[in-house]
Design a protein around this motif. Structure first.
Motif, PDB file in Angstrom:
ATOM      1  N   ALA A 109       0.907  -1.141  -0.066  1.00  0.00           N
ATOM      2  CA  ALA A 109       0.068   0.074  -0.119  1.00  0.00           C
ATOM      3  C   ALA A 109       0.902   1.264   0.115  1.00  0.00           C
ATOM      4  O   ALA A 109       0.646   2.270  -0.732  1.00  0.00           O
ATOM      5  CB  ALA A 109      -0.934   0.138   1.054  1.00  0.00           C
ATOM      6  N   ALA A 110       1.963   1.123   0.644  1.00  0.00           N
ATOM      7  CA  ALA A 110       2.929   2.341   0.839  1.00  0.00           C
ATOM      8  C   ALA A 110       3.438   2.860  -0.494  1.00  0.00           C
ATOM      9  O   ALA A 110       3.580   3.989  -1.045  1.00  0.00           O
ATOM     10  CB  ALA A 110       3.962   2.264   1.673  1.00  0.00           C
ATOM     11  N   THR A 111       3.687   1.582  -1.344  1.00  0.00           N
ATOM     12  CA  THR A 111       4.458   1.842  -2.679  1.00  0.00           C
ATOM     13  C   THR A 111       3.188   2.427  -3.718  1.00  0.00           C
ATOM     14  O   THR A 111       3.489   3.606  -4.210  1.00  0.00           O
ATOM     15  CB  THR A 111       4.513   0.542  -3.265  1.00  0.00           C
ATOM     16  OG1 THR A 111       5.802  -0.019  -2.515  1.00  0.00           O
ATOM     17  CG2 THR A 111       5.111   1.019  -4.717  1.00  0.00           C
ATOM     18  N   TYR A 112       1.969   2.255  -3.528  1.00  0.00           N
ATOM     19  CA  TYR A 112       0.883   2.748  -4.424  1.00  0.00           C
ATOM     20  C   TYR A 112       0.724   4.109  -3.705  1.00  0.00           C
ATOM     21  O   TYR A 112       0.637   5.364  -4.811  1.00  0.00           O
ATOM     22  CB  TYR A 112      -0.396   2.235  -4.186  1.00  0.00           C
ATOM     23  CG  TYR A 112      -1.612   2.727  -4.833  1.00  0.00           C
ATOM     24  CD1 TYR A 112      -1.402   3.004  -6.228  1.00  0.00           C
ATOM     25  CD2 TYR A 112      -2.545   3.164  -4.205  1.00  0.00           C
ATOM     26  CE1 TYR A 112      -2.515   3.562  -6.929  1.00  0.00           C
ATOM     27  CE2 TYR A 112      -3.653   3.570  -4.947  1.00  0.00           C
ATOM     28  CZ  TYR A 112      -3.545   4.178  -6.197  1.00  0.00           C
ATOM     29  OH  TYR A 112      -4.713   4.642  -6.919  1.00  0.00           O
ATOM     30  N   VAL A 113       0.595   4.647  -2.472  1.00  0.00           N
ATOM     31  CA  VAL A 113       0.732   6.037  -2.056  1.00  0.00           C
ATOM     32  C   VAL A 113       1.861   6.954  -2.598  1.00  0.00           C
ATOM     33  O   VAL A 113       1.526   7.944  -2.907  1.00  0.00           O
ATOM     34  CB  VAL A 113       0.306   5.934  -0.489  1.00  0.00           C
ATOM     35  CG1 VAL A 113       0.554   7.445   0.107  1.00  0.00           C
ATOM     36  CG2 VAL A 113      -0.798   5.134  -0.044  1.00  0.00           C
TER      37      VAL A 113
END
Length: 328
Positions: free
Chosen positions: A301-305
């Motif tokens: 999720a952090a990569t997408y954000v």
């Protein structure tokens, strides 16, 4: 002006609560990445006789975010939200309101009905209440009943999407409402987040792209289908819940049905009671919004954000550069 709880986000994004998919792992990851993470209270289901799972989830989220904030005072986590399904069939509503009130949930998201007592409970524990709406009539009713802000669910959104264009929906609401306004509907890139703000929203409300993240509570085939599908693979139908929603056509075919020849269902069939029975074949019919064409792989999720943040900054810089060029 946005209330303090919604100020200071890394980017103006709220991760929308998704049935089954959103749980503590995803919420914590979203909040640590700098956007609001959320989950439906009804996702926390325990077996008879077991400890109340919603209590455990709220304790875990609060304690883990507190530890993160103590270790990272210069970049604290964003707040989290809990979604309450305000529908007459939700027999858990009163219990879940009491639990969220006791845990001082900072952001309450209400769906499928506006209730004064839910908004009052949010305010009494220091929180704010955001209500999702699909048209201007429902928007006015929500504010009349004490909601602090609105989530405009426009065409193309995952789950129970509205039928209206985001342009039409936002302009009608902004004609009379100057409070917190979020937009949902096919938003999957940083450029789209900025576009939502240009149209009049304060924040973007993003769900479907987070299905294809490591922390999402979704089957691997579901995540893979998100990454392999696009807007043409989304089908709108009322059959599965009684209310119009958007679903992945490949998952409907896998369940042995023709996505182009689905029956309709009446809204009276909708039920959020824990004993509600649905056909077994529907357990792998998966919802999604039309923005999934921007998703090509499963990532943390952090990569997408991080990607959203980079795209958002680039889009803003591009607009500034365009204005400068025109002025010159």
């Amino acid at each position: 002006m946005l209330p303090p709880i919604l100020q200071g986000l890394r980017i103006p994004v709220v991760g929308s609560p998704m049935f089954i998919v959103s749980g503590p792992e995803l919420v914590i990851a979203q909040c640590k990445a700098g956007i609001v993470g959320s989950f439906p209270a009804l996702n926390a289901r325990e077996k008879d006789g077991d400890p109340i799972l919603l209590e455990a989830w709220l304790t875990r989220i609060t304690e883990e975010l507190d530890r993160y904030n103590q270790a990272n005072p210069d970049r604290p986590a964003a707040p989290f939200a809990v979604n309450q399904i305000v529908h007459r069939s939700n027999g858990r509503l009163e219990r879940d309101i009491e639990i969220c009130h006791r845990h001082k949930v900072p952001i309450w998201i209400t769906s499928l009905g506006a209730r004064v007592e839910v908004n009052e409970a949010a305010h009494d524990c220091g929180g704010i209440a955001l209500h999702d709406v699909i048209n201007n009539v429902f928007a006015k009713k929500a504010i009349e009943k004490g909601a602090d802000g609105l989530i405009a669910v426009a065409a193309g959104a995952g789950g129970h999407a509205g039928p209206q264009s985001p342009f039409a929906l936002l302009q009608e609401i902004r004609d009379w409402f100057n409070g917190p306004l979020l937009l949902s509907g096919a938003i999957a890139t940083g450029r789209a987040v900025l576009a939502a703000q240009v149209m009049g929203a304060d924040l973007a409300y993003i769900g479907s792209p987070f299905i294809a993240t490591d922390e999402a509570n979704a089957q691997p085939d579901y995540k893979r289908m998100i990454a392999e599908s696009g807007a043409m693979d989304i089908v709108t139908s009322s059959l599965f819940t009684g209310v119009s929603g958007n679903y992945l056509a490949p998952s409907i075919r896998n369940a042995g049905m023709d996505p182009d020849a689905l029956d309709h269902a009446d809204a009276e069939t909708m039920s959020f009671s824990e004993g509600a029975k649905k056909p077994k074949a529907w357990s792998t019919i998966w919802g999604a919004g039309q923005g999934i064409g921007a998703i090509r792989e499963t990532v943390p999720a952090a990569t997408y954000v991080n990607r959203l943040a980079d795209e958002y900054r680039a889009a803003k810089a591009g607009v500034v550069g365009l204005e400068a060029a025109r002025a010159g």
